[in-house]
Scaffold this active site. Structure first.
Site, PDB file in Angstrom:
ATOM      1  N   ASP A  83      -9.252   3.836   5.955  1.00  6.15           N
ATOM      2  CA  ASP A  83      -8.502   2.694   6.482  1.00  6.15           C
ATOM      3  C   ASP A  83      -8.233   2.843   7.972  1.00  6.15           C
ATOM      4  OD1 ASP A  83      -6.892   0.221   6.206  1.00  6.15           O
ATOM      5  OD2 ASP A  83      -5.330   1.572   6.919  1.00  6.15           O
TER       6      ASP A  83
ATOM      7  N   LYS B 136      -3.675   1.931   0.807  1.00  5.35           N
ATOM      8  CA  LYS B 136      -2.649   2.892   1.213  1.00  5.35           C
ATOM      9  C   LYS B 136      -1.520   2.969   0.183  1.00  5.35           C
ATOM     10  CE  LYS B 136      -2.501   0.940   5.255  1.00  5.35           C
ATOM     11  NZ  LYS B 136      -2.205   0.526   6.642  1.00  5.35           N
TER      12      LYS B 136
ATOM     13  N   HIS C 179       6.391  -3.060  -0.003  1.00  3.98           N
ATOM     14  CA  HIS C 179       5.718  -3.189   1.292  1.00  3.98           C
ATOM     15  C   HIS C 179       5.966  -4.579   1.833  1.00  3.98           C
ATOM     16  CE1 HIS C 179       2.644  -2.712   4.397  1.00  3.98           C
ATOM     17  NE2 HIS C 179       2.304  -3.948   4.112  1.00  3.98           N
TER      18      HIS C 179
END
Lengths: 435, 435
Positions: free
Chosen positions: A163, A189, A84
């Protein structure tokens, strides 16, 4: 168990810690519409000022993670490692990275986002490949991971609904810039993807959310800690985002550059980061040291298996693989404008934020969530920090479709470059590694 | 002018100042239902952490003050001076104070509140006088001020509606304990009374909202500053609230004690504060020095004009004045319980918070806003800090109506007293005066 939200807000406000049960209760109640927005927003502002302890943050993230579905990839017989990035300009690393790692036998269940503000999004870039779909059937997810070794998709609605709701509230209440809230949003996530390891690229600089190494280190450390609390190893690498990554800033042109990296013909900075990140992901998957990991990565590149994986992925997700074989066929906007160096000298700044913002004005990104992206427009950066230029030499070539948008983009982009009369040196690309 | 609330929240969060126009916009929008609760609650939490500058607080208070009607007392040909207490236990000072000041030719347009939590309320105490109404016709307000020199009423709904709404939101979002929010709430309501001066009694100690002199000084200074910004002189006196004021804690019994003060027969502490406060209010109305002010106050007491003013007020507001002439006729609950000293010694604590809480359990106050108050129950405190007691001597006499409520009250009240084996001294009653 039932708690008084006013009391919980008061304790957080006064700097006390909440218990894991209390924090889980807040998430559960909010997701069930049993807690009013005005109480949660006051709580989030108190968190912004008071922070969260490691134990609190682990519980908060865990509760968010379990607010909806969680992937079950237990049938996949490989290590599952994702990457990420906190977001940058020209940051297409995920696109060449995932096929390399997949070609090395590691599963990459990559869920990415769309561009917003000055940063681009992996999903938008992939969609510039004709036919490519980022929405794949959940039933084929595990099979594709097993078979090709990767998926590149958007996040499904059923994962971590807390979220989405909390982020919308934060966006409206000035509670976005909080390290625990940012890190729990990202980590909930990613951990919902049932990973064995996660690589984080934490960007630092003018084009990044975190402007200083100190702030980026705090965010990175916090996310590594959350991973540890969840028994998921996380490596965080701080990388420079004062100037765009690579030459291409846009969408179709970033796919072209990504394919170039897979062919061993990419720009130095993108290639360097891609190889380093791939090696780190192999380490997370069990490789013993960075040198042997890097040897496997280079073999996957040199042998063409990484490129071949990208072709297979494109095919599997409905895209036309001929655009990977011949990326020059991708549609690029018809008009070009050259930004020229105003005088001789050394490039001392090539501001990522300014170029990212100009890209949005050109149509390559989104100012608002529902804006459309034009895949063919963008920048090709010709002069980065540390290089010499002579008067009139191109700093960048802009591909555009609309004269008005070009003018609007140039108003910002022209200020991105500074040309110095004394030599300059390029910034370090990799600033720190946290494990 | 329109602003972005997210941006205003963000600036307050980051410690920047907002302009008067921006702050007024927030109040106006919120009062007009054009700003969601979740944005205001996040803003209020940011204010709690960041505070407000003097200029900001003046603008915020002014905007609240003008959110509804403002009294116009320009027809009253006297100085208009009010007094506000931040709330304590046994604090009946307003009741003897207002008639003294009125008898000295100053108008006292006193708007008071009801008891909530461990503190009592002036309105509840006045209503223990049969027939006394705290809701008077707005049309007779100015006339009664001119004629009798005082009114004692509740706040009308049309004054400062922003405060009622913001207070309800603060109560639900943990944003009550903020000096700027507390002081703007108090001052907006008081300044809406069209005053020429205001005396503030800021209580400090276990039975007060402010537990330390430092906190009380900050609150007092802030309110004096708001008054100055509004061109209204404010005197703030910090007084001790570690133990109850006077002997009576309840409602009807506090009226009895108030009348005793007007007759020169009140307990020392209540009498001392009443005379001091009355003198300070005369100073605010133009008297040159405290000594001459005090001489006028003592004359109003000794001549019986203060007492007579209380009789006239009661009559004007529908009450039966015979209960002022003969306060012993006020209904007191039928049963008595004596709390006895467990051993010989000096009283070292007589905790106001514990006694106030016990009073609520007895029925003299409210745990919730819609609770009913029993005017006849309460405490008569016999032993205060610094006095000697022998084993079995009464510390207090409890007047009660219901055995269960007595038991519940005693569970708290018994812990209020500590008896020391070494001599103790009473606390200073007046801690500081701020002008």
């Amino acid at each position: 168990m039932t708690y008084s939200m006013v009391e919980l807000i008061g304790r957080k406000r006064d700097g006390e810690s909440l218990t894991p049960d209390e924090l889980a209760w807040i998430i559960t109640q909010y997701t069930a519409d049993a807690l009013p927005d005005y109480q949660l927003s006051a709580f989030l502002m108190a968190v912004l000022f008071r922070g969260m302890s490691r134990v609190e943050l682990a519980a908060w993230t865990e509760a968010m993670l379990h607010s909806g579905d969680v992937l079950d990839l237990s049938t996949v017989g490989k290590a599952k490692i994702d990457k990420h990035s906190t977001g940058g300009v020209g940051d297409k690393i995920s696109i060449p990275l995932a096929p390399i790692v997949a070609a090395c036998g590691v599963a990459v269940p990559m869920m990415s986002g769309r561009g917003l503000g000055h940063t681009g999004g992996t999903l938008d870039k992939l969609e510039s490949i004709p036919g490519f779909s980022v929405d794949i059937d959940p039933d084929v997810f595990a099979g594709q991971l097993e078979d090709i070794g990767m998926v590149m998709v958007g996040q499904t609605e059923s994962l971590v609904p807390a979220d989405r709701r909390i982020y919308a509230l934060r966006d409206a209440t000035g509670t976005v810039p909080s390290v625990p809230l940012i890190s729990s949003s990202i980590m909930s996530k990613k951990l919902a993807e049932d990973l064995d390891g996660l690589l984080l690229d934490v960007k630092v600089g003018s084009g990044a959310f975190m402007k200083t190494t100190a702030d980026a280190t705090e965010l990175a450390t916090t996310m590594v800690d959350i991973g540890a609390s969840h028994d998921t190893p996380v490596t965080a690498i701080l990388t420079n985002m004062d100037q765009p990554l690579g030459e291409a800033v846009g969408n179709a042109n970033e796919i072209q550059e990504s394919v170039a990296v897979l062919r061993g013909e990419g720009p130095d900075d993108v290639t360097e980061l891609t190889i380093r990140f791939a090696s780190e992901m192999l380490m997370l998957a069990g490789e013993s040291d960075l040198l042997s990991a890097q040897a496997r990565v280079e073999k996957a590149l040199d042998s063409g298996t990484a490129f071949e994986t990208m072709v297979r992925l494109t095919e599997a997700q409905g895209g036309d693989p001929s655009y990977i074989e011949h990326p020059e066929r991708l549609e690029i906007a018809p008009y070009e404008h050259v930004i020229e160096a105003p005088h001789d000298g050394w490039v001392s700044s090539c501001d990522a934020f300014a170029i990212g913002t100009a890209g949005v004005r050109l149509g390559a990104g989104r100012a608002r969530k529902d804006d459309m992206v034009d895949p063919g427009v963008g920048f090709s950066i010709k002069a980065k920090i540390g290089t010499t230029v002579t008067k009139g030499e191109p700093l960048a070539v802009v591909s555009y479709r609309d004269r008005g948008k070009l003018d609007s983009a140039l108003a910002t982009a022209r200020d991105a470059w500074s040309i110095s009369e004394v030599p300059t040196t390029p910034p370090d690309l990799i600033l720190a590694t946290l494990r």
